[in-house]
Design a protein around this motif. Structure first.
Motif, short mmCIF file in Angstrom:
data_model
loop_
_atom_site.label_atom_id
_atom_site.label_comp_id
_atom_site.label_asym_id
_atom_site.label_seq_id
_atom_site.Cartn_x
_atom_site.Cartn_y
_atom_site.Cartn_z
N SER A 107 11.29 7.53 25.10
CA SER A 107 10.14 6.66 24.89
C SER A 107 9.31 7.16 23.71
N TRP A 108 8.50 6.26 23.19
CA TRP A 108 7.53 6.65 22.17
C TRP A 108 6.39 7.41 22.85
N ASP A 109 5.94 8.46 22.20
CA ASP A 109 4.87 9.30 22.75
C ASP A 109 3.61 9.09 21.91
N LYS A 110 2.59 8.50 22.52
CA LYS A 110 1.37 8.16 21.80
C LYS A 110 0.36 9.30 21.74
N THR A 111 0.78 10.52 22.06
CA THR A 111 -0.15 11.65 22.02
C THR A 111 -0.80 11.74 20.64
N PRO A 112 -2.13 11.80 20.57
CA PRO A 112 -2.81 11.88 19.27
C PRO A 112 -2.39 13.12 18.49
N MET A 113 -2.56 13.06 17.19
CA MET A 113 -2.20 14.18 16.34
C MET A 113 -2.97 15.43 16.73
N THR A 114 -2.28 16.57 16.73
CA THR A 114 -2.90 17.84 17.11
C THR A 114 -3.09 18.76 15.90
N LYS A 115 -2.57 18.35 14.77
CA LYS A 115 -2.73 19.13 13.53
C LYS A 115 -3.62 18.32 12.58
N GLY A 116 -4.90 18.35 12.88
CA GLY A 116 -5.83 17.55 12.10
C GLY A 116 -5.51 16.07 12.23
N THR A 118 -3.05 14.72 10.22
CA THR A 118 -1.82 14.56 9.43
C THR A 118 -0.55 14.82 10.22
N GLY A 119 -0.64 15.40 11.41
CA GLY A 119 0.60 15.68 12.12
C GLY A 119 0.40 16.37 13.46
N TRP A 120 1.43 17.10 13.88
CA TRP A 120 1.43 17.73 15.20
C TRP A 120 1.94 19.18 15.12
N ASP A 138 3.69 17.58 9.11
CA ASP A 138 2.61 16.81 8.49
C ASP A 138 3.23 15.63 7.75
N ILE A 139 2.51 14.53 7.70
CA ILE A 139 2.90 13.43 6.83
C ILE A 139 1.90 13.35 5.69
N ASP A 140 2.43 13.37 4.47
CA ASP A 140 1.60 13.20 3.28
C ASP A 140 1.82 11.77 2.81
N LYS A 141 0.85 10.90 3.11
CA LYS A 141 1.01 9.47 2.82
C LYS A 141 0.98 9.20 1.31
#
Length: 336
Positions: A107-116, A118-120, A138-141
Motif C-alpha cells: 500500500s501507499w504510506d502517507k506518513t508525513p516527511m520526517t527529514k524536513g 524534502t524526504g524521510w 531527499d527529493i530535489d524538485k
C-alpha cells in the motif's frame, strides 16, 4: 397454467438480472480513499524501478539519482512528462509517498516527511523513522533528483530496503511510478582474491592495482598512479605492511618489520609472517612486492616448493599520517 408459469419465470429473471447488474456495478466501482487511509497499491512490476546502491563503511558519500534518466518511464506509466510530475507536486495533483511492501499486501504510506520537507529517514529495517536515522532520501524538485544517503557511522554488512513513488492523486492511486532502493554497506578496506602462481623458481602472479582503482580512490582520494607515487619507497607517506591474519578476530598489522624483499615488499613464511630470504632456502615461501612502474603487486614463490601447496597471506597499505586511510589484500595463493 403454463402462461402463468412463464410470467413468473420472466419476473424472476428480470429481478435476478437487475440484482446482478447492481452487484457488478458495486464490484467495479473505485474506492475513494479518505485522507487518513493508506491506499492499496495496484501491482505493476513494469512500473517499478529497482536501484542497488553500495556505500563504503567509513567513507560514506551521498548518491544522486537523476530522475531525467527515467523520463520515458514517466511518459509510459503516468502519461506525463517529468516536468508535469514535478509541477503536479506543487498543485497537489501528484503525490509523493513511501510504499509499504509485504508478502501479502502492499500500500501507499502517507506518513508525513520526517527529514524536513524534502524526504524521510529510515531505520535498519527500512521503516520510516524520526530517531533511528540509518538511511535517508531527499527529493530535489529543482534539480529533479533523488539524494540517497547513509549515516556516516553505519557498519559494514548493513542492508536495508525501501520504496518511494509518484502517483496521480486519487481516486485510487493506480497511475504511478515507483522506485525501489536496495542499500548495502560494504567494507572497502578488504580485497579478497585467489591466485595461481605458475611453476618455476621465483615465478610470480601480478595483481593489477588498476583493478582496484575505485577502492584506492575511495580510501585515499587518489588515482592509482598518485597512490603508488605516494608510497614511502618513493618518498611518500603510504607504507606497505604485512598483516597477521592467523586469528581472524585479532588482525595485527606488522609495524615493526623492515622490508625484506625488493622495497616495498616482504618475504613471508608459510603462515604469512615476515621472514628473510636465506641461502639454505628454508623458512620462507612467498614474496609480496609492490612494483610502482608496472602498477602491480607481485606475489611469487620460493624455489623447491611442492605444486598444489596453498598459502593464505595478507598485505596492506596505510597512510602513516592518517591511519584511518588504509586497505588490505587477503590472498590465497596456490602453486601450479
Amino acid at each position: 397454467m403454463k402462461r402463468n408459469l412463464i410470467y413468473v419465470l420472466m419476473t424472476c429473471f428480470i429481478i435476478v438480472f437487475t440484482s446482478c447488474e447492481d452487484n457488478i456495478e458495486d464490484a467495479t466501482s473505485k474506492h475513494v480513499y479518505a485522507p487518513d487511509e493508506n491506499p492499496y497499491l495496484r501491482t505493476d512490476p513494469e512500473a517499478t524501478i529497482t536501484t542497488n546502491l553500495e556505500f563504503a563503511a567509513g567513507h560514506i558519500e551521498p548518491q544522486t539519482i537523476n530522475l531525467a534518466d527515467y523520463a520515458d518511464k514517466f511518459l509510459e506509466k503516468m502519461n506525463m512528462s517529468l516536468d508535469q510530475v514535478i509541477s503536479g507536486l506543487a498543485d497537489g495533483s501528484i503525490v509523493f509517498y513511501n510504499v509499504s511492501v509485504s508478502a501479502t499486501w502492499s500500500s501507499w504510506d502517507k506518513t508525513p516527511m520526517t527529514k524536513g520537507t524534502t524526504g524521510w529517514y529510515y531505520n535498519t529495517a527500512g521503516g520510516i523513522s524520526t530517531t533511528a536515522q540509518t538511511a535517508s532520501i531527499d527529493i530535489d524538485k529543482t534539480a529533479k533528483t533523488f539524494i540517497v544517503n547513509m549515516n556516516e557511522n553505519v557498519s559494514a554488512g548493513t542492508e536495508l530496503y525501501f520504496n518511494v513513488g509518484f502517483a496521480v492523486a486519487g481516486p485510487d492511486y493506480d497511475t504511478y511510478l515507483r522506485f525501489a532502493f536496495n542499500l548495502s554497506v560494504i567494507d572497502p578496506t578488504v580485497v579478497i582474491t585467489s591466485i595461481s602462481i605458475p611453476d618455476g623458481d621465483y615465478s610470480s602472479f601480478g595483481i593489477d592495482f588498476n583493478t582496484y582503482a575505485e577502492t584506492i580512490n575511495t580510501i585515499f582520494g587518489l588515482s592509482v598512479e598518485d597512490f603508488l607515487n605516494n608510497l614511502d619507497a618513493n618518498g611518500g607517506t603510504i607504507r606497505m605492511y604485512a598483516i597477521d591474519i592467523t586469528d581472524p578476530d585479532n588482525i595485527v598489522w606488522d609495524v615493526t618489520s623492515d622490508y625484506t624483499a625488493t622495497p616495498p615488499g616482504y618475504w613471508l613464511d608459510d603462515v604469512g609472517a615476515v621472514t628473510n630470504w636465506n641461502p639454505e632456502l628454508v623458512g620462507f615461501n612467498i614474496y609480496a612486492e609492490t612494483n610502482t612502474v608496472d602498477q602491480m603487486l607481485y606475489i611469487g614463490r620460493a624455489p623447491g616448493l611442492t605444486a598444489g601447496s596453498s598459502y593464505k597471506i595478507s598485505v596492506g597499505y596505510r597512510d602513516t599520517t592518517n591511519e584511518n586511510n588504509y586497505f588490505r589484500f587477503i590472498i590465497t595463493a596456490t602453486l601450479e
